[in-house]
Design a protein around this motif. Structure first.
Motif, PDB file in Angstrom:
ATOM      1  N   THR A  29      -5.722  -5.223   1.864  1.00 37.16           N
ATOM      2  CA  THR A  29      -5.750  -5.806   3.203  1.00 37.16           C
ATOM      3  C   THR A  29      -6.284  -7.227   3.113  1.00 37.16           C
ATOM      4  OG1 THR A  29      -7.992  -5.015   3.641  1.00 37.16           O
ATOM      5  CG2 THR A  29      -6.162  -3.529   4.216  1.00 37.16           C
ATOM      6  N   SER A  65       4.395  -6.774   2.484  1.00 33.38           N
ATOM      7  CA  SER A  65       3.325  -6.173   3.292  1.00 33.38           C
ATOM      8  C   SER A  65       3.791  -4.830   3.816  1.00 33.38           C
ATOM      9  CB  SER A  65       2.942  -7.087   4.463  1.00 33.38           C
ATOM     10  OG  SER A  65       4.037  -7.234   5.342  1.00 33.38           O
ATOM     11  N   ARG A  66       2.824  -3.993   4.150  1.00 32.57           N
ATOM     12  CA  ARG A  66       3.145  -2.667   4.638  1.00 32.57           C
ATOM     13  C   ARG A  66       2.148  -2.269   5.717  1.00 32.57           C
ATOM     14  NH1 ARG A  66       3.194   1.079  -0.027  1.00 32.57           N
ATOM     15  NH2 ARG A  66       0.944   1.150   0.248  1.00 32.57           N
ATOM     16  N   LYS A  67       2.637  -1.577   6.731  1.00 35.38           N
ATOM     17  CA  LYS A  67       1.773  -1.043   7.775  1.00 35.38           C
ATOM     18  C   LYS A  67       1.697   0.473   7.622  1.00 35.38           C
ATOM     19  CE  LYS A  67       2.938  -4.745  11.018  1.00 35.38           C
ATOM     20  NZ  LYS A  67       3.491  -5.091  12.365  1.00 35.38           N
ATOM     21  N   GLY A  68       0.863   1.108   8.454  1.00 40.43           N
ATOM     22  CA  GLY A  68       0.753   2.556   8.380  1.00 40.43           C
ATOM     23  C   GLY A  68      -0.604   2.991   7.895  1.00 40.43           C
ATOM     24  N   LYS A  69      -0.640   4.155   7.191  1.00 47.03           N
ATOM     25  CA  LYS A  69      -1.915   4.712   6.744  1.00 47.03           C
ATOM     26  C   LYS A  69      -2.563   3.870   5.652  1.00 47.03           C
ATOM     27  CE  LYS A  69      -0.781   9.522   7.829  1.00 47.03           C
ATOM     28  NZ  LYS A  69      -0.629  10.905   7.291  1.00 47.03           N
ATOM     29  N   PRO A  71      -2.154   0.260   4.844  1.00 48.41           N
ATOM     30  CA  PRO A  71      -1.573  -1.063   5.072  1.00 48.41           C
ATOM     31  C   PRO A  71      -2.098  -2.069   4.055  1.00 48.41           C
ATOM     32  CG  PRO A  71      -3.386  -0.703   6.570  1.00 48.41           C
ATOM     33  CD  PRO A  71      -3.240   0.571   5.796  1.00 48.41           C
ATOM     34  N   TRP A  73      -1.144  -5.916   1.553  1.00 46.23           N
ATOM     35  CA  TRP A  73      -0.218  -6.826   0.883  1.00 46.23           C
ATOM     36  C   TRP A  73      -0.173  -6.482  -0.606  1.00 46.23           C
ATOM     37  CZ3 TRP A  73       2.316 -10.712   3.729  1.00 46.23           C
ATOM     38  CH2 TRP A  73       1.884 -10.837   5.058  1.00 46.23           C
TER      39      TRP A  73
END
Length: 328
Positions: A29, A65-69, A71, A73
């Motif tokens: 993060t 990047s990724r979101k969710g449980k 998240p 870079w």
């Protein structure tokens, strides 16, 4: 915000953090990135991190990047994907011509191509105990020097040796230097060989690279093109079984059709097989007649046999007879 002494290297440190500490399963993060930069005495704000991530992306680094449980870079695609690094590491560890010390050093460098989290997988991938390695540490540098000589088309001189039962070097030619023109390197039977034109004997010969020492690149222009205008390194390797020397002949083999792939694997996919009845084929090939070639035939247990020329068949019979007579 006041700048620290390391502020100018912020982007470099950020790239290193992402490359070494992130992958698809281990994103960071923005607060975590700020914390890791702080450990390098680099102060950063959230907005500047977003700007830096975009700068690295524009430079060519695959920043995702990724979101969710989970998240965060991370670096996606790399110059070398994990399966490719595994292949390289296993090749290094399996190679007899690279000493164990040099293998360990190369593997540590290859680990740097992946994240630290993937490094654990790589260590489990390559650890194989008891693999046989050469004793000559200088082979790593010999190969580099030989490539330089080949690229510059210059002759080289060197000393050539064997080991006695006490692991003592015994130099051939009573320690006199060889003078050859290098043409290429072949990795064969788990050893590295130099194929070169011997200036003294006026013919192509090959030499185990781990048995070469004191290599010197001369100012002499490479020789041998007149004698071997159509030299092909791959063809040379195919003819020499186990890199053993001997007379070259065009031999004819007769084999069962289910052994066709075996012949193609050994001599290349361009070899033409001629049907001989419903269940067999024949093929005519240039090979170097040597004990290794005869051993290859013997290991096929009659599924591929030597049928010509007469000189080759007679030599094979003499070899078999000598082997039988030598048994207790």
């Amino acid at each position: 915000m006041p700048k620290s002494a390391n502020q100018k290297t912020k982007l470099l440190h950020l790239a290193r953090i992402l490359l070494r500490q992130t992958d698809e399963d281990h994103p960071l993060t923005v607060p975590q990135i700020i914390e890791k930069l702080a450990q390098q005495d680099i102060k950063a704000e959230r907005k500047s991190i977003y700007d830096d991530l975009e700068a690295l992306r524009l430079f060519g680094l695959d920043i995702q990047s990724r979101k969710g449980k989970t998240p965060g870079w991370f670096v996606g695609n790399r110059d070398f994907e994990l399966p490719e690094v595994k292949l390289l590491m296993d090749a290094v560890q399996s190679s007899r011509f690279i000493t164990q010390k040099k293998s360990d050093a190369l593997i540590r460098k290859l680990e740097g191509l992946a994240s630290i989290h993937q490094g654990g997988q790589l260590q489990r991938q390559v650890y194989v105990s008891g693999r046989i390695k050469v004793m000559n540490e200088s082979i790593y540098y010999n190969v580099d020097k030989l490539h330089t000589a080949i690229a510059s088309q210059k002759a080289i001189t060197f000393k050539y040796f064997d080991y006695d039962i006490s692991h003592k070097k015994i130099f051939r030619q009573e320690g006199r230097r060889y003078l050859v023109s290098p043409y290429g390197l072949i990795w064969n039977s788990e050893n590295y060989y130099l194929v070169a034109f011997d200036h003294n004997h006026k013919e192509l010969r090959h030499y185990r690279v781990d048995k070469m020492t004191e290599i010197i690149i001369t100012g002499l222009t490479r020789e041998g093109r007149e004698q071997y205008p159509n030299f092909q390194l791959a063809e040379y390797g195919q003819k020499h079984f186990g890199m053993y020397s001997g007379p070259e002949m065009r031999v004819t083999l007769r084999g069962r059709q289910d052994k066709a792939s075996l012949v193609w694997d050994r001599f290349g996919q361009d070899v033409i097989l001629v049907p001989d009845g419903e269940e067999h084929f024949t093929v005519t090939l240039p090979v170097v007649i040597s004990p290794q070639f005869f051993g290859w035939l013997l290991g096929l247990d009659g599924s591929v046999v030597l049928v010509g020329p007469k000189e080759a068949v007679s030599a094979y019979r003499r070899r078999l007879s000598a082997t039988l007579e030598g048994l207790p």
